[in-house]
Design an enzyme around this catalytic site. Structure first.
Site, PDB file in Angstrom:
ATOM      1  N   ASP A   7     -35.603  11.010  30.986  1.00  0.00           N
ATOM      2  CA  ASP A   7     -35.863   9.851  31.833  1.00  0.00           C
ATOM      3  C   ASP A   7     -34.726   8.845  31.680  1.00  0.00           C
ATOM      4  OD1 ASP A   7     -38.199   8.602  33.478  1.00  0.00           O
ATOM      5  OD2 ASP A   7     -37.508   6.981  32.172  1.00  0.00           O
ATOM      6  N   GLU A  44     -32.468  12.402  34.779  1.00  0.00           N
ATOM      7  CA  GLU A  44     -32.572  11.395  35.815  1.00  0.00           C
ATOM      8  C   GLU A  44     -31.258  10.603  35.713  1.00  0.00           C
ATOM      9  OE1 GLU A  44     -36.147   8.459  37.253  1.00  0.00           O
ATOM     10  OE2 GLU A  44     -35.488   8.275  35.187  1.00  0.00           O
TER      11      GLU A  44
END
Length: 362
Positions: A7, A44
Site C-alpha cells: 500500500d 500501489e
C-alpha cells in the site's frame, strides 16, 4: 503465500531526506531476493505526499496498479469524449507507460475499482460521495470519482436507469477483461455490492462493507456474466499477450492489431467528440487461435459499425453483446450466432465482440 501488495508503495523509494531515490535499497532487495523469487510483488505506485510513479516505479519485476487505466476507462464508459487515443493505449496494455522502462504488459495491474473509493455499483449510481456516516462531515474521501449516476442519485425504481446501469457494469467488466495486462477485480462488484455512495468506508465494520451472500441470487445474471468473461479471457490468448503489439503483419498484410472507429481503419484519434472505438486482434494466418473483433459504443445513440472480412475459411460469431440479457449477453463460440453482414448496429453504451470460428466455413 502467493505474493504481497504494498500500500502506497512509493514511500519505500524515499530516502531519509524524503526525496525519491533512483535505487531504493528496500525495493531492490525485494526485487532481487531469492526467497521472494517465486512470489508476486505488487505496488500501489504513489504515496500520501504526492509521489506518483506509474511507469517509473523502481525495478523490473514489480507490477503496479495502473491508475491511468482506471481513470481513462471510467471516463470513456461515462461518456467523456476526445480520449480515444488514451483508451486504445490502456486497452493495449499501456505500452506508452511501461515499454521504455523495459517492462511488459504483465507489469500493469488494470482495474476499475479497488478497496478505496466507490464500488462498481456505486460508480454507476452516484455522482457525489456520501460519507456522512464516517463522522467527518463528508470531508473525507475523494471529491471527484469520474462517476455517473445515469440520471438519479442513488437507488431508483426507474426501469430504464436500472437497465442502463446494469449494462454499464457489464461494459466495465468486458473492457477490463479484454485489455492486455493483469486484470484486478474488487470482490463484491460481481454481485453489485453497494456502500450507498460511501467512497471511504475503511472505518465501517458493519453491513455497509460486509458481503451480502443473498446478492448471489438476486444478481445471478451479472455473476454469471463475470464468470463467463473470466472463462473467455482464459480461452482466447489474444487478450493476454506476453508482449506488446508491434504492428507486425502476417502474409495477408494484416497487422497484429488494427484500430477502427465506426468505419474500418478510421479510429477517431483526433476527434474531440468521439465516443467509439473498435479493434481487431488477428491471430495470424498460420495460427489456430481465433481472431477477435471488438466494438465499443459509449455514445448516446445507436451507431452502425463496419466489420472486417474474416480470415479465409472462418466466419464471425457474436460471442459478447452487453446490450442483451442472459443468455445472449455472452455465449460460447459454438452456440453463438453467426454474423455474415459487413456491418452491425451497436446500441448506445454497449460492447459487442466477434470471434472467428476456425471450425466453420465462411
Amino acid at each position: 503465500m502467493d505474493g504481497f501488495r504494498f500500500d502506497e508503495g512509493s514511500i519505500l523509494t524515499r530516502g531519509i531526506d524524503g526525496k525519491p531515490m533512483d535505487y531504493a535499497p528496500v525495493l531492490w532487495w525485494i526485487e532481487l531476493s531469492d526467497i521472494l523469487a517465486d512470489t508476486k510483488i505488487i505496488a500501489e505506485p504513489w504515496d500520501a505526499a504526492g509521489l506518483y510513479q506509474v511507469g517509473n516505479f523502481p525495478g523490473y519485476r514489480w507490477a503496479v496498479w495502473n491508475g491511468q487505466y482506471r481513470d481513462t476507462i471510467r471516463g470513456f464508459v461515462k461518456g467523456d469524449g476526445g480520449i480515444i487515443g488514451a483508451v486504445a493505449s490502456r486497452i493495449a496494455g499501456s505500452q506508452d507507460i511501461f515499454y521504455e522502462a523495459g517492462q511488459r504488459p504483465i507489469n500493469g495491474i488494470n482495474f476499475i475499482t479497488c478497496h478505496d473509493g466507490f464500488t462498481l455499483n456505486d460508480l454507476v449510481s452516484y455522482n457525489e460521495k456520501h460519507n456522512l456516516a464516517n463522522g467527518e462531515d463528508n470531508r473525507d474521501g475523494l471529491n471527484y470519482n469520474t462517476s455517473w449516476n445515469h440520471g438519479v442519485e442513488g437507488e431508483t425504481t426507474d426501469p430504464a436507469i436500472n437497465a442502463l446501469r446494469a449494462r454499464q457494469i457489464k461494459n466495465f467488466y468486458a473492457i477490463l477483461l479484454l485489455s492486455q495486462g493483469v486484470p484486478m477485480l474488487l470482490a463484491g462488484d460481481e454481485v453489485r455490492h453497494t456502500q450507498q455512495g460511501n467512497n471511504n468506508a475503511y472505518c465501517q465494520d458493519n453491513p455497509l462493507t460486509w458481503f451480502d451472500w443473498n446478492l448471489l441470487e438476486s444478481q445471478s445474471e451479472l455473476f454469471h456474466f463475470v464468470k463467463a468473461m473470466i472463462a473467455f479471457r482464459k480461452e482466447y490468448p489474444g487478450v493476454r499477450r506476453e508482449r506488446f503489439f508491434t504492428g507486425s503483419t502476417d502474409r495477408s498484410g494484416k497487422e497484429d492489431i488494427e484500430w477502427h472507429g465506426c468505419r474500418l481503419l478510421e479510429p477517431g484519434w483526433n476527434d474531440p467528440n468521439s465516443h467509439v472505438l473498435a479493434f481487431t486482434i488477428w491471430s495470424g494466418e498460420a495460427s489456430a487461435d481465433a481472431d477477435l473483433h471488438v466494438m465499443l459504443n459509449m455514445d448516446t445513440a445507436e451507431l452502425d459499425f463496419e466489420i472486417p472480412q474474416p480470415t479465409r475459411g472462418r466466419c464471425w460469431k457474436k460471442v459478447i453483446d452487453t446490450a442483451q440479457s442472459a443468455p445472449g449477453d455472452i455465449q460460447i463460440r459454438e452456440q453463438a450466432p453467426t454474423i455474415g453482414d459487413s456491418h452491425i448496429g451497436l446500441p448506445s453504451h454497449s460492447v459487442i465482440v466477434l470471434a472467428s470460428d476456425p471450425a466453420a466455413q465462411a
